[in-house]
Motif scaffolding. Sequence first.
Motif, PDB file in Angstrom:
ATOM      1  N   ILE A 152       0.862  -1.187   0.000  1.00 55.44           N
ATOM      2  CA  ILE A 152       0.000   0.000   0.000  1.00 55.44           C
ATOM      3  C   ILE A 152       0.895   1.233   0.000  1.00 55.44           C
ATOM      4  O   ILE A 152       1.693   1.434   0.918  1.00 55.44           O
ATOM      5  N   VAL A 200      -4.734  -1.400  -7.847  1.00 55.13           N
ATOM      6  CA  VAL A 200      -5.671  -0.286  -7.921  1.00 55.13           C
ATOM      7  C   VAL A 200      -4.791   0.955  -7.991  1.00 55.13           C
ATOM      8  O   VAL A 200      -4.191   1.388  -7.005  1.00 55.13           O
ATOM      9  N   VAL A 257     -10.372   5.071  -4.152  1.00 54.82           N
ATOM     10  CA  VAL A 257      -9.440   3.939  -4.203  1.00 54.82           C
ATOM     11  C   VAL A 257     -10.014   2.741  -3.432  1.00 54.82           C
ATOM     12  O   VAL A 257      -9.982   1.604  -3.910  1.00 54.82           O
ATOM     13  N   THR A 258     -10.563   2.995  -2.251  1.00 55.01           N
ATOM     14  CA  THR A 258     -11.082   1.897  -1.433  1.00 55.01           C
ATOM     15  C   THR A 258     -12.268   1.219  -2.091  1.00 55.01           C
ATOM     16  O   THR A 258     -12.423  -0.010  -2.008  1.00 55.01           O
ATOM     17  N   ALA A 282     -10.684  -1.089  -4.253  1.00 52.22           N
ATOM     18  CA  ALA A 282      -9.820  -2.035  -3.548  1.00 52.22           C
ATOM     19  C   ALA A 282     -10.604  -3.185  -2.942  1.00 52.22           C
ATOM     20  O   ALA A 282     -10.151  -4.343  -2.970  1.00 52.22           O
ATOM     21  N   LEU A 327      -1.995  -1.204  -3.865  1.00 50.08           N
ATOM     22  CA  LEU A 327      -3.005  -0.162  -3.711  1.00 50.08           C
ATOM     23  C   LEU A 327      -2.296   1.183  -3.624  1.00 50.08           C
ATOM     24  O   LEU A 327      -1.430   1.382  -2.759  1.00 50.08           O
ATOM     25  N   TYR A 361      -2.853   4.955  -2.913  1.00 47.52           N
ATOM     26  CA  TYR A 361      -3.669   6.052  -2.400  1.00 47.52           C
ATOM     27  C   TYR A 361      -2.994   7.378  -2.709  1.00 47.52           C
ATOM     28  O   TYR A 361      -1.773   7.512  -2.561  1.00 47.52           O
ATOM     29  N   VAL A 394      -9.893  -1.585   4.369  1.00 46.95           N
ATOM     30  CA  VAL A 394      -8.995  -2.505   3.657  1.00 46.95           C
ATOM     31  C   VAL A 394      -8.438  -3.541   4.617  1.00 46.95           C
ATOM     32  O   VAL A 394      -8.422  -4.747   4.324  1.00 46.95           O
TER      33      VAL A 394
END
Length: 462
Positions: free
Chosen positions: A7, A98, A131-132, A135, A153, A155, A231
Amino acid sequence: MTNIVLIALDTQRADHLGCYGYHRDTSPNLDALAAAGVVFERCYAPNIPTHPSFTTLFSGKEAITHDIVNIGGGVPIADGVRLLPEILSDAGYVTAAVDNMNRHFSRGFEHYHNYQWDRSDPTVLRKAETVTNLALPAIEEVINDPRPFFLFLHYWDPHTPYLPPPGYEELYTDGERDPYDQDNHSMDEAWTWEPFKWYFHDWMPGVTDAEHVVSLYDGEIRYMDSYLAKVFAALEPVRDDTIVVITADHGEVLNEQLGYFDHHGLYEGNIHIPLIMSWPGKLPAGRRVPGMVQNLDVSQTLLDLVGIPQVQGMEGVSLLPSIYGVRERNYETVYFSEATWQVKRAVRTDRWKLIRAIEPDPHGRPMKELFDLAADPGEQVNLAEDRPDVVAELEALLDAWLEKRLAETGRKSDPVADQGACATSIGKPKPDDVVGAGAVPLRERTGRAASIPDPSELNSGR
C-alpha cells in the motif's frame, strides 16, 4: 502460500504519522498496524518524485540503472529492468493493482483497476474513498483465486490538492484563526512563486495562513486512515498468510522550506518516508529499526520473505537482518537525486547532509547547501560556507559514488544532468482573478474541483 499487499500513500511524510511521533492523532489505524509489525524509523526514498521513486521501489534498482529520474520526462524505463509484479506473476502469483499511473507501472499486473476522481464538488476530492471502493472488490477477487496474490493499492492522499471531506476538513484547523486574515503573511512566498500560484489558486484561493494548509494536509491523512481500516478488515480472513507493507513514494515540503506544499527539494520532509511491514506470527511485533534503509530494499526483502530467488540483479539490500535484529541499519550513507522542478543530488550521513545543485535552483537557493542534522533537523541553517571541510568530504563521497554507479551501468554521463528539469509550471492563469490575499474563497466558487496534475501539465508554461 504467502500473499503480499503493498500500500503506497502518495506524498506521505513519515513525521506526520502517530507511529513516527506526530503530535496529532492522524493515523490510528496505521498506528495499530505499526504496533503489530516492524517500523523502519529512517527509511529514505533515494530518487524522487513519484515516477522515479515507484520505479526504484518496484525494480529494486537505483535510478541511474532504471533511467527514470523525473516525472513524465519522456525517457522510457531501461531495457531489461523487470518489476516486482512481473517477477511474482512468473512465480505463479495472481497480481492486481488499484492505481492510475499506467505507463510501465501496469506491467506484470493481471488485473489493473484504474480510477478517476469525482470532481463535481469544487471543495472536495474523495480520493481515499475512490481507491477503497475499487480495492474492496479487488481484495475479494484475489482472495477467491487459488493462487497466492500480490496486490498494490495506490492512495493519493495526502497529495495536493488538500480537499478532505467535511468532518476532516476542519478536524485540525484552529477555529479561532481566520485562514483568510490579510494581516497574516505566512503564505506570501507561496503566492508569489509563479510556477505554482495558479494551481494553488484552484484549490485554496485567498488562504493566507500556512498553518491552516498544514492542518488540511493532516485532515487528508486522517481521512485516508479511516478508509484504510476498511482494507485491513477485508484482509482479515487471510491475514495470517499475508504480508502487509505500508510506504510512500516521497513526502512533502509544507511550510518549513521554499517549495511550499509540493515535493521538490531533497529535504527530510520529502525524502524521509514511512515503511511499515506486518505479518502476524512471522515478523516481530513492535520492532523498530532505528538506522537508515531505503525503499530500494523493499522488493528484495519481499522476495526473500516469500522464498523466490532473486536473479534480477537488484541493487537493494535485504531488510531481513534489520527486521530480526542482526543489524540496526542497511546504510551508513545514502545518496539522493531529483530532476523534475529542480535538478540536484545529495548525500546524507547520520549527522550531515549536502545538497548539490546541477542546475540553478528555481527558488534562488545556493548551489550547495550543508546541514548539520544533529543540531538543525529542520534544515534551516546552511553551513556550506562555514564548513568547507565537511563540504569537501561529502562531495568526495558523492563524486566517488557517482563514478562507481556510472561504471557499473556502463554510462558515460549522469542521467539526472542529461535529462534535467522537465517541469515549468502548473495551473492555468486567470488574468481577471486576484491571486493570494483577497481572492474569492473556494466555498464561494462554482465549477469542478482541482485535481492532481497529470505529468503532461507540468510543462504548461513552455
